[in-house]
Motif scaffolding. Structure first.
Motif: not given
Length: 129
Positions: A55, A97-98, A100-101, A103
């Motif tokens: 990111d 969060g990364f 879970e997606t 990334k």
């Protein structure tokens, strides 16, 4: 006959050869960062730096930061979830969060004494091992 050095004194550093794999799977305790030496030369933890991009954020740390003085063939070095977040320069919630997606994260491992790239790949955070 005597000769004088011509100023082109090169010091040869042995280039290590290792088959490396990196993963950051999601486990029961959260995301862990793993470096595995699947075969080849043992690597000194103080000689190898790890560079990550996720990111638009770059992080650099040493293999020894994974509590690894020497990574021999067939061995793994890893960081638990809290340390993984710290090494990647992320908060725990951002790391989760990364993961879970799914990334992608770019990872490169360098052997610093020889200035050699040993490993470079994109991995998915939170992917099953």
């Amino acid at each position: 006959v005597w000769g004088l050095p011509d100023g082109n004194m090169n010091v040869k550093t042995d280039l290590p050869s290792a088959n490396l794999a990196v993963s950051a799977p999601y486990t029961e305790s959260g995301v862990v960062f793993i470096v595995e030496n699947r075969g080849g030369d043992a690597l000194s933890g103080r000689d190898c730096s790890i560079v990550t991009f996720i990111d638009d954020k770059q992080s650099t740390f040493m293999l020894s930061d994974l509590d690894c003085e020497k990574l021999a063939a067939g061995k793994k070095a890893f960081a638990e979830t809290a340390k993984t977040a710290k090494l990647l320069g992320l908060t725990q919630s951002a790391l989760n969060g990364f993961a879970e997606t799914g990334k992608p994260m770019e990872v490169a491992i360098y052997h610093n004494p020889s200035n050699t790239l040993l490993y470079k790949s994109k991995i998915i955070l939170g992917a099953k091992p």
